[in-house]
Design a protein around this motif. Structure first.
Motif, PDB file in Angstrom:
ATOM      1  N   LEU A   1      -3.222 -23.896  -9.683  1.00 14.29           N
ATOM      2  CA  LEU A   1      -3.814 -25.022 -10.410  1.00 14.29           C
ATOM      3  C   LEU A   1      -4.686 -25.896  -9.504  1.00 14.29           C
ATOM      4  CD1 LEU A   1      -0.650 -26.094 -12.472  1.00 14.29           C
ATOM      5  CD2 LEU A   1      -2.179 -24.157 -12.838  1.00 14.29           C
ATOM      6  N   HIS A   2      -5.779 -26.366 -10.052  1.00 11.63           N
ATOM      7  CA  HIS A   2      -6.754 -27.163  -9.305  1.00 11.63           C
ATOM      8  C   HIS A   2      -6.394 -28.650  -9.328  1.00 11.63           C
ATOM      9  CE1 HIS A   2      -8.484 -28.907 -12.934  1.00 11.63           C
ATOM     10  NE2 HIS A   2      -8.298 -27.726 -13.504  1.00 11.63           N
TER      11      HIS A   2
ATOM     12  N   GLY B   1     -11.564 -30.896 -10.671  1.00  4.67           N
ATOM     13  CA  GLY B   1     -11.840 -29.466 -10.542  1.00  4.67           C
ATOM     14  C   GLY B   1     -11.762 -28.793 -11.896  1.00  4.67           C
ATOM     15  N   ASP B   2     -11.768 -27.484 -11.895  1.00  3.32           N
ATOM     16  CA  ASP B   2     -11.697 -26.736 -13.142  1.00  3.32           C
ATOM     17  C   ASP B   2     -11.244 -25.311 -12.830  1.00  3.32           C
ATOM     18  OD1 ASP B   2     -14.068 -25.205 -12.392  1.00  3.32           O
ATOM     19  OD2 ASP B   2     -15.199 -27.018 -12.880  1.00  3.32           O
ATOM     20  N   GLU B   3     -11.325 -24.452 -13.824  1.00  3.09           N
ATOM     21  CA  GLU B   3     -10.818 -23.085 -13.670  1.00  3.09           C
ATOM     22  C   GLU B   3     -11.633 -22.255 -12.673  1.00  3.09           C
ATOM     23  OE1 GLU B   3     -12.416 -24.275 -16.200  1.00  3.09           O
ATOM     24  OE2 GLU B   3     -13.705 -22.809 -17.201  1.00  3.09           O
ATOM     25  N   ASN B   4     -12.774 -22.771 -12.231  1.00  4.64           N
ATOM     26  CA  ASN B   4     -13.559 -22.063 -11.216  1.00  4.64           C
ATOM     27  C   ASN B   4     -13.223 -22.498  -9.788  1.00  4.64           C
ATOM     28  OD1 ASN B   4     -14.980 -20.884 -13.372  1.00  4.64           O
ATOM     29  ND2 ASN B   4     -16.553 -22.477 -13.349  1.00  4.64           N
ATOM     30  N   ALA B   5     -12.546 -23.616  -9.640  1.00  5.68           N
ATOM     31  CA  ALA B   5     -12.433 -24.266  -8.331  1.00  5.68           C
ATOM     32  C   ALA B   5     -11.721 -23.383  -7.290  1.00  5.68           C
ATOM     33  CB  ALA B   5     -11.709 -25.608  -8.469  1.00  5.68           C
TER      34      ALA B   5
ATOM     35  N   ILE C   1      -1.027 -10.701 -10.063  1.00  7.42           N
ATOM     36  CA  ILE C   1      -2.030 -11.319 -10.915  1.00  7.42           C
ATOM     37  C   ILE C   1      -2.040 -12.808 -10.583  1.00  7.42           C
ATOM     38  CG2 ILE C   1      -2.652 -11.869 -13.311  1.00  7.42           C
ATOM     39  CD1 ILE C   1      -1.147  -9.259 -14.120  1.00  7.42           C
ATOM     40  N   VAL C   2      -3.227 -13.403 -10.520  1.00  8.75           N
ATOM     41  CA  VAL C   2      -3.317 -14.843 -10.274  1.00  8.75           C
ATOM     42  C   VAL C   2      -4.114 -15.483 -11.408  1.00  8.75           C
ATOM     43  CG1 VAL C   2      -4.023 -16.659  -8.683  1.00  8.75           C
ATOM     44  CG2 VAL C   2      -3.172 -14.485  -7.791  1.00  8.75           C
ATOM     45  N   VAL C   3      -3.528 -16.499 -12.007  1.00 14.25           N
ATOM     46  CA  VAL C   3      -4.112 -17.157 -13.176  1.00 14.25           C
ATOM     47  C   VAL C   3      -4.522 -18.570 -12.790  1.00 14.25           C
ATOM     48  CG1 VAL C   3      -3.686 -17.909 -15.540  1.00 14.25           C
ATOM     49  CG2 VAL C   3      -2.639 -15.802 -14.681  1.00 14.25           C
ATOM     50  N   MET C   4      -5.816 -18.869 -12.898  1.00 11.81           N
ATOM     51  CA  MET C   4      -6.331 -20.188 -12.544  1.00 11.81           C
ATOM     52  C   MET C   4      -6.754 -20.900 -13.827  1.00 11.81           C
ATOM     53  SD  MET C   4      -8.268 -18.638  -9.174  1.00 11.81           S
ATOM     54  CE  MET C   4      -7.989 -16.902  -9.662  1.00 11.81           C
ATOM     55  N   THR C   5      -5.891 -21.762 -14.319  1.00 10.85           N
ATOM     56  CA  THR C   5      -6.135 -22.462 -15.578  1.00 10.85           C
ATOM     57  C   THR C   5      -7.036 -23.676 -15.352  1.00 10.85           C
ATOM     58  OG1 THR C   5      -4.051 -23.581 -15.132  1.00 10.85           O
ATOM     59  CG2 THR C   5      -3.994 -21.767 -16.713  1.00 10.85           C
TER      60      THR C   5
ATOM     61  N   ILE D   1       4.230 -20.817  -9.443  1.00 10.66           N
ATOM     62  CA  ILE D   1       3.235 -21.820  -9.825  1.00 10.66           C
ATOM     63  C   ILE D   1       2.968 -22.711  -8.620  1.00 10.66           C
ATOM     64  CG2 ILE D   1       4.943 -23.444 -10.775  1.00 10.66           C
ATOM     65  CD1 ILE D   1       2.774 -24.096 -12.956  1.00 10.66           C
ATOM     66  N   ALA D   2       1.691 -22.968  -8.377  1.00 10.89           N
ATOM     67  CA  ALA D   2       1.316 -23.824  -7.252  1.00 10.89           C
ATOM     68  C   ALA D   2       0.026 -24.531  -7.595  1.00 10.89           C
ATOM     69  CB  ALA D   2       1.144 -22.993  -5.975  1.00 10.89           C
ATOM     70  N   GLY D   3      -0.183 -25.670  -6.956  1.00 10.61           N
ATOM     71  CA  GLY D   3      -1.425 -26.383  -7.212  1.00 10.61           C
ATOM     72  C   GLY D   3      -1.689 -27.420  -6.138  1.00 10.61           C
ATOM     73  N   LEU D   4      -2.923 -27.882  -6.127  1.00 10.16           N
ATOM     74  CA  LEU D   4      -3.331 -28.889  -5.150  1.00 10.16           C
ATOM     75  C   LEU D   4      -3.505 -30.223  -5.858  1.00 10.16           C
ATOM     76  CD1 LEU D   4      -6.645 -29.862  -5.141  1.00 10.16           C
ATOM     77  CD2 LEU D   4      -6.851 -27.390  -4.868  1.00 10.16           C
ATOM     78  N   SER D   5      -3.036 -31.296  -5.207  1.00  9.93           N
ATOM     79  CA  SER D   5      -3.245 -32.661  -5.699  1.00  9.93           C
ATOM     80  C   SER D   5      -2.740 -32.775  -7.146  1.00  9.93           C
ATOM     81  CB  SER D   5      -4.722 -33.031  -5.571  1.00  9.93           C
ATOM     82  OG  SER D   5      -4.897 -34.426  -5.736  1.00  9.93           O
TER      83      SER D   5
END
Lengths: 397, 397
Positions: B186-187, B191-195, B219-223, B281-285
Motif C-alpha cells: 500500500l502507498h 500516492g496511488d496504485e502506480n506509486a 503475487i503482489v497487489v498494489m491497491t 500486507i505492508a505499506g508506507l506512511s
C-alpha cells in the motif's frame, strides 16, 4: 498510550511537496483550462521571461525549414503576460481530439509545469489534453467495464531474447474460461509497445466500443517492432538510456521473421482462439509495413489485415528472405483471400503515392481490399480514428 | 509496380521530431551523464538565461521556511554557463540510489529537456536517474525472468464502484497452474496504485530477488488507498484532471472497510493461496496506517504485516467503527500472533515518536514484533530499502 492523538502526519506527509512549491515560487496556476465553448486557455507563471510561446497540434500547422526541406510542423502562438507575471493564451474553440502542446520560454522548450499529464512520442515529451465529443468520446475513460492492461515479457527463440509487449484482455477475462480472438496492433518507427496504449488510446477505445456492443470482445497484443530493443526506453536492462530515433534493424525482416514467436506465446499462455479466422494484424506506418509483410509471409495466420498510413516496400538494399518473391507471396495470400484487407491513409500523407501505387497493384491482380481515405497526414489523430473504424469490422462471422 | 523503391519513409517518419528540435533551437545535450566515478553531470541549453539551478535529492538537504515552519527540502546547486550557452553542474561521486531532480531556470522550475525519464510524486514531476551498485542493483531491470505488471479494475460492492490496482504476477504465472501467496502493498498519502511500481521500483525488486532465489515467487497487489478516487490521476473517468494533494476520506476507515473486496477479487480471479498463512500486507506512511488497521480489523486475513514509516492512530474526529476498540482488536490479532509484525522507520522521520509510542504499547502487552531503524526520514529511499528487507521474510514456512 493516549487514546486520541491528533494525526498531524496527514498534513506533514505533503510538506515536502508544498515546501517545494513555495521554494520554487509558483502560485497555483490552472493550465490548460477548457471553457464551455471548447476554447482552451494555457497559462505559465514566468515573471522574468521576455517571451513565452505555446506550440502544439491544436494550432494550424506551419511550414518550416527542416533538415529534409520545407515541412509542416506544429503551429506556434504568442502568449501575453499579465501584471502578475502569468503568461496566457486562449485558443479558438477546438474540435474533439486528444491534443498535445509544449511551451517555449525565452527560446527554451519546456512542458507545462501546471500539467502533469505528458506523453512521450519517440524522444520528445509533450503535454496532452482531451476535448470531449464526437469520436473523441471513445478516447475518454468512461464508467464502463474496463479490460486489463498488462506489460508482459515473452520469449523469442528466433532472436534469442525475451521481449516486452502490452496485452489488453477484455473485461471479464480473468474470471471466465471463454476464449477470445486476437488483434496484433503494431506501432510506427520510433514508437514502442507503449505507443498504441498511450498515444493511441487503444485501451480506452476497446473498453468503450466493447461496452457499447460495437466491437467483439477481443485480446489485443501490442508488440515492440524495434528489434534492436527488448522493450521501450527505460523498460529494459539498458536502464534510463536516452531513446534513439534511428534504431537499426527495424525494417530488415527480422521483426517479421520473429513474429510467430509472439503468436505462439499468446496461444500458449492466453485463452485465444488459435486459428486464422480469429486473428487480425494491423499497424501504423512502419507497423503497417510489418503487418503487410507478416501477413503475406504467413498467409495462414491472419484473416483481417489493417494498413494505417502504411509504408509498403522495403529499401532496395533489403536482402531478407521475408521480402523475396513479393508477387508470389501476395498471390498465395489472396488465393485464400483474407476476410478483410483494409487500407487507410490521409490525403496529405507522405506515403500517399506509395499506397496509391500499391492499390493499383492490388487492383491489377484482382486482390480485394477496402480503401479509406481521410484528410490530414501522417499523424496520430488519423491512426486513432482508423482504429475506431477498423475494430468493428473484425471477427463478425 | 517497380520492384525496388528506395524507402524514404524511414527518414521522413522522424521528420516531425527533428523538425521540432530544429525549431526549438536545442543542440543534442547529454543530461544527466554518469561518469565512471559515479559523479553525475547535468546540462541545460539556455543561452539567454541569467540563472540555472539544479535541485534534487542527490544534494544535501537544506532547511527552508515552509507553510509548516522550518523543514528539510532538497538541496540546490548553481549551474555554470559555458560559451555555447550550455549550463552545467557536476555532482560529487554518488552512492547507489534512484535519485530525482529538476532545474530552476530564471526562477521557473522545469524538468530536464534532455531526459525523458520522469516520475510523478503526488502533483510534481521530477526527472530520475539510477546509480548502480549495492542494494540499488535490485532497482535495475536486469536480464532475468520478468513478471507481468497489470492494471486491473476490481469491483467493490462495499463502495459501489470499480477501482483500479496494479497486480504483479511472477514470471511463469501465465503458463502454469501453480498457486501463489499474495502481498498487498500500500502507498502513502497522495500516492496511488502506480506509486510502488514506479517510485518504489517494486516490480524490479521482485523480479531480481525472485531470480536470485532470495524471495518466494508471489503475487503482489498494489491497491489505491484514496477512496475518493477510483484510480490514479488521468486513469479514471475524471480524465486529465489535476492531481489533488489533500484528498478526502483517505483515513476515515472506508478504505479499510472495503479492503476485503480487493482480497475477494484476487482470490476469485487469480491463482492465489487463499489463506492467512499465504497473505501479507505492508505499506508506507498512510499505507502503513492502513496495513495496521486492516490487519487488526480482519485478524484472520494476514500472517505478515509490514509498517514502513507508518502513521499509527487516526485523528480524534475519526468515528469509524474501524478505529473503535483499538485495544480489544489488537489483543485479538496478537492472540493468534502473526508470523511477522515488522516495524521500520528512519531516525529522522516525523512519525518516529508515534512509532516509538506504538512499540512501547506492543512491548507492554507482550505483542511480538521485529523493529528496524534506519537513517534518514520520510523518503522513498527508505521505503525501497525496507521492501528489499521485508520480502525475504515472507512465506518461508
Amino acid at each position: 498510550m493516549k487514546k486520541l492523538i491528533l494525526f498531524t502526519g496527514v498534513v506533514l506527509t505533503v510538506l515536502n511537496c508544498n515546501a517545494q512549491q513555495a521554494l520554487w515560487g509558483g502560485s497555483q496556476i490552472v493550465s490548460p483550462e477548457t471553457h464551455p465553448d471548447k476554447s482552451v486557455t494555457f497559462r505559465m507563471y514566468a515573471p522574468e521571461a521576455e517571451s513565452v510561446l505555446v506550440t502544439g497540434d491544436f494550432l494550424a500547422p506551419q511550414l518550416a525549414d527542416t533538415p529534409y526541406g520545407k515541412a509542416e510542423v506544429p503551429g506556434v502562438a504568442d502568449m501575453v503576460k499579465d501584471p502578475n507575471g502569468v503568461w496566457e493564451f486562449t485558443s479558438e474553440a477546438l474540435s474533439p481530439e486528444l491534443y498535445s502542446y509544449t511551451f517555449i520560454v525565452d527560446g527554451i522548450r519546456m512542458t507545462d509545469p501546471s500539467n502533469v499529464f505528458q506523453l512521450r512520442d519517440i524522444a520528445s515529451l509533450t503535454n496532452v489534453f482531451l476535448i470531449d465529443g464526437d469520436y473523441a468520446d471513445y478516447y475518454r475513460i468512461n464508467d464502463v467495464p474496463h479490460g486489463t492492461v498488462s506489460k508482459v515479457w515473452y520469449d523469442s527463440p528466433t532472436i534469442g531474447t525475451d521481449r516486452r509487449m502490452t496485452v489488453y484482455t477484455p473485461a471479464g477475462y480473468e474470471k471466465g474460461d471463454r476464449r477470445y480472438p486476437v488483434l496484433y496492433l503494431l506501432h510506427g518507427m520510433g514508437g514502442d509497445e507503449n505507443a498504441w496504449a498511450e498515444l493511441g488510446r487503444a485501451t480506452q477505445v476497446l473498453d468503450n466500443m466493447i461496452a457499447r456492443g460495437e466491437v467483439e470482445p477481443m485480446i489485443v497484443v501490442m508488440t515492440n517492432g524495434n528489434i534492436a530493443m527488448e522493450g521501450a526506453p527505460g523498460e529494459t536492462s539498458l536502464g534510463f538510456a536516452p531513446p534513439t530515433i534511428n534504431l537499426p534493424n527495424t525494417m530488415d525482416g527480422t521483426f517479421e521473421k520473429h513474429f510467430p514467436d509472439a503468436v505462439k506465446y499468446m496461444d500458449s499462455n492466453y485463452r485465444t482462439i488459435a486459428d486464422k479466422e480469429h486473428r487480425a494484424i494491423a499497424g501504423l506506418s512502419m507497423g503497417g509495413f510489418h503487418s503487410l509483410h507478416i501477413s503475406k509471409q504467413y498467409p495462414d495466420m491472419f484473416d483481417y489485415i489493417g494498413l494505417f498510413s502504411s509504408a509498403i516496400k522495403p529499401g532496395k538494399d533489403s536482402v531478407s528472405e521475408i521480402y523475396a518473391d513479393y508477387d508470389g507471396k501476395l498471390e498465395k495470400q489472396f488465393a485464400d483471400a483474407p476476410q478483410l484487407y483494409w487500407i487507410a491513409i490521409g490525403n496529405k500523407d507522405f506515403l500517399y503515392d506509395a499506397n496509391k501505387e500499391y492499390r493499383q497493384y492490388l487492383d491489377e491482380h484482382g486482390y480485394k481490399y477496402v480503401y479509406r481515405e481521410s484528410p490530414d497526414g501522417h499523424i496520430w489523430k488519423n491512426w486513432r480514428i482508423y482504429l475506431t473504424e477498423f475494430l468493428p469490422q473484425l471477427f463478425k462471422d
